[in-house]
Enzyme design. Structure first.
Site, PDB file in Angstrom:
ATOM      1  N   ASN A 136     -29.358 -68.374 -14.857  1.00 16.34           N
ATOM      2  CA  ASN A 136     -30.049 -67.033 -14.764  1.00 16.34           C
ATOM      3  C   ASN A 136     -29.102 -66.054 -15.511  1.00 16.34           C
ATOM      4  OD1 ASN A 136     -31.393 -64.638 -14.006  1.00 16.34           O
ATOM      5  ND2 ASN A 136     -32.262 -65.605 -12.477  1.00 16.34           N
TER       6      ASN A 136
ATOM      7  N   HIS B 276     -47.350 -71.960  -6.490  1.00 19.07           N
ATOM      8  CA  HIS B 276     -48.291 -70.753  -6.679  1.00 19.07           C
ATOM      9  C   HIS B 276     -49.412 -70.908  -7.408  1.00 19.07           C
ATOM     10  CE1 HIS B 276     -44.547 -67.930  -5.923  1.00 19.07           C
ATOM     11  NE2 HIS B 276     -44.814 -68.555  -4.878  1.00 19.07           N
TER      12      HIS B 276
HETATM   13  P1  OAD Z   1     -39.084 -62.376 -11.332  1.00 20.25           P
HETATM   14  O1  OAD Z   1     -39.739 -61.805 -12.323  1.00 20.25           O
HETATM   15  O2  OAD Z   1     -38.864 -61.892  -9.934  1.00 20.25           O
HETATM   16  O3  OAD Z   1     -37.402 -63.141 -11.913  1.00 20.25           O
HETATM   17  C1  OAD Z   1     -37.342 -63.516 -12.961  1.00 20.25           C
HETATM   18  C2  OAD Z   1     -36.019 -64.283 -13.132  1.00 20.25           C
HETATM   19  O4  OAD Z   1     -35.972 -64.625 -14.484  1.00 20.25           O
HETATM   20  C3  OAD Z   1     -34.809 -62.947 -13.061  1.00 20.25           C
HETATM   21  O5  OAD Z   1     -33.884 -63.297 -12.161  1.00 20.25           O
HETATM   22  C4  OAD Z   1     -34.519 -62.919 -14.553  1.00 20.25           C
HETATM   23  O6  OAD Z   1     -32.974 -62.545 -14.322  1.00 20.25           O
HETATM   24  C5  OAD Z   1     -34.471 -64.216 -14.999  1.00 20.25           C
HETATM   25  N1  OAD Z   1     -34.662 -64.218 -16.612  1.00 20.25           N
HETATM   26  C6  OAD Z   1     -35.200 -63.368 -17.193  1.00 20.25           C
HETATM   27  N2  OAD Z   1     -35.212 -64.089 -18.481  1.00 20.25           N
HETATM   28  C7  OAD Z   1     -34.512 -65.133 -18.576  1.00 20.25           C
HETATM   29  C8  OAD Z   1     -34.293 -66.302 -19.483  1.00 20.25           C
HETATM   30  N3  OAD Z   1     -34.544 -66.003 -20.646  1.00 20.25           N
HETATM   31  N4  OAD Z   1     -33.799 -67.334 -18.941  1.00 20.25           N
HETATM   32  C9  OAD Z   1     -33.555 -67.466 -17.503  1.00 20.25           C
HETATM   33  N5  OAD Z   1     -33.827 -66.657 -16.955  1.00 20.25           N
HETATM   34  C10 OAD Z   1     -34.408 -65.398 -17.146  1.00 20.25           C
HETATM   35  O7  OAD Z   1     -39.929 -63.870 -11.206  1.00 20.25           O
HETATM   36  P2  OAD Z   1     -40.000 -64.990 -10.177  1.00 20.25           P
HETATM   37  O8  OAD Z   1     -38.712 -65.235  -9.580  1.00 20.25           O
HETATM   38  O9  OAD Z   1     -40.810 -66.195 -10.925  1.00 20.25           O
HETATM   39  O10 OAD Z   1     -45.431 -64.813  -7.074  1.00 20.25           O
HETATM   40  O11 OAD Z   1     -40.948 -64.446  -9.219  1.00 20.25           O
HETATM   41  C11 OAD Z   1     -41.580 -65.297  -7.917  1.00 20.25           C
HETATM   42  C12 OAD Z   1     -42.855 -64.876  -7.708  1.00 20.25           C
HETATM   43  O12 OAD Z   1     -42.743 -63.458  -7.765  1.00 20.25           O
HETATM   44  C13 OAD Z   1     -43.670 -65.137  -8.776  1.00 20.25           C
HETATM   45  O13 OAD Z   1     -44.187 -66.554  -8.797  1.00 20.25           O
HETATM   46  C14 OAD Z   1     -44.892 -64.456  -8.547  1.00 20.25           C
HETATM   47  C15 OAD Z   1     -44.184 -62.828  -8.195  1.00 20.25           C
HETATM   48  O14 OAD Z   1     -44.602 -62.114  -7.212  1.00 20.25           O
HETATM   49  C16 OAD Z   1     -46.806 -64.341  -6.840  1.00 20.25           C
HETATM   50  O15 OAD Z   1     -47.558 -63.871  -7.728  1.00 20.25           O
HETATM   51  C17 OAD Z   1     -47.390 -65.108  -5.703  1.00 20.25           C
END
Ligand code: OAD
Length: 254
Positions: A219, A121
């Site tokens: 996760n 991204h």
């Molecule tokens: P999300 O905010 O959608 O998800 C974060 C994930 O991290 C969740 O499944 C949580 O359960 C998990 N989580 C939280 N704390 C954690 C920890 N300490 N250790 C491990 N896991 C943990 O973020 P992304 O999946 O990265 O895109 O989101 C994907 C994309 O959506 C981003 O890159 C962004 C967003 O819209 C764009 O901006 C294009």
């Protein structure tokens, strides 16, 4: 199976793997103090993503979009990689082939020392000209500008924009090619800290699994990837990743 059995099983898979792809999301940086996107404290909470993270929003109100990104860039000052990032650096050193596919734009994997990082991204640390494509450090471009100002390209005078991928935009071709290589070349995919709902990254684990690669998820929450993963480790990554990669040999020394 108990948590420690699951960890032992995952460690065996990691130790046996020679070609490893890691897909990370915002959860990996959460313990460095970087907010995730979804969930109660998430960045998208209270904001409509499409008003801030789309090309149309930038065309309509670049100053508002820059205000959001300026805040995010400034909030990364002093933020350090955590033990989860560091564990992935050690894992890379042990693998014959390694790809770190990250959806994160915060640069913390590189700051930790990971080498083969694919920023799916883009990166929030760079600003790119919307006309000529020149790039410069985003903080430097913003320095001295008042709130509400839009940084301009030093080469051609057009607006600079954050060098991130917005909703509705294609991923950089080089990143997609690297992801394809990882999905087809890995014998293990480790999926860490992503909600697994944003495409195309969300499809990588399924594609790797369909080819016969092992899939491990780290996760605290269940995600759509949990159904694909052979092992789901319901733990925070800064705690779990160091346990997962502890003790393996550095294959580069063999
Ligand atoms: P999300 O905010 O959608 O998800 C974060 C994930 O991290 C969740 O499944 C949580 O359960 C998990 N989580 C939280 N704390 C954690 C920890 N300490 N250790 C491990 N896991 C943990 O973020 P992304 O999946 O990265 O895109 O989101 C994907 C994309 O959506 C981003 O890159 C962004 C967003 O819209 C764009 O901006 C294009």
């Amino acid at each position: 199976m108990s948590g420690s059995d699951e960890l032992a099983r995952a460690r065996r898979l990691v130790e046996a793997a020679r070609s490893v792809a890691v897909l990370t999301g915002a959860g990996v940086s959460a313990e460095s103090g970087v907010p995730t996107f979804r969930g109660p404290e998430g960045l998208w909470k209270g904001r409509r993503a499409e008003t801030l993270a789309t090309p149309a929003a930038f065309l309509q109100d670049p100053a508002e979009v820059w205000a959001f990104y300026r805040w995010r860039i400034e909030s990364l000052r002093g933020v350090e990689p955590n033990p989860g990032h560091a564990a992935l650096v050690r894992l890379e050193a042990r693998c014959e082939r390694f790809w770190l596919l990250t959806q994160n734009v915060d640069g913390l994997h590189r700051a930790a020392g990971s080498v083969h990082v694919v920023e799916l991204h883009g990166t929030i640390r760079v600003a790119r000209c919307i006309r000529c494509g020149s790039e410069r450090d985003a903080e430097a471009a913003l320095a001295g500008l008042g709130g509400g100002s839009i940084p301009l390209c030093a080469a051609c005078g057009a607006h600079l924009r954050p060098a991130v991928v917005w909703f509705g935009e294609a991923l950089p071709a080089a990143a997609l090619a690297a992801a394809e290589e990882a999905v087809t070349g890995c014998d293990l995919m480790l999926v860490v800290g992503t909600s697994g709902i944003v495409q195309p990254a969300a499809s990588f684990a399924r594609a790797a699994r369909a080819r016969g690669a092992h899939v491990i998820e780290v996760n605290p929450e269940t995600t759509p990837i949990s159904g694909i993963a052979e092992v789901s480790l319901r733990e925070r990554s800064a705690h779990l990743l160091p346990l997962l990669v502890a003790g393996g040999a550095d294959r580069r020394d063999e």
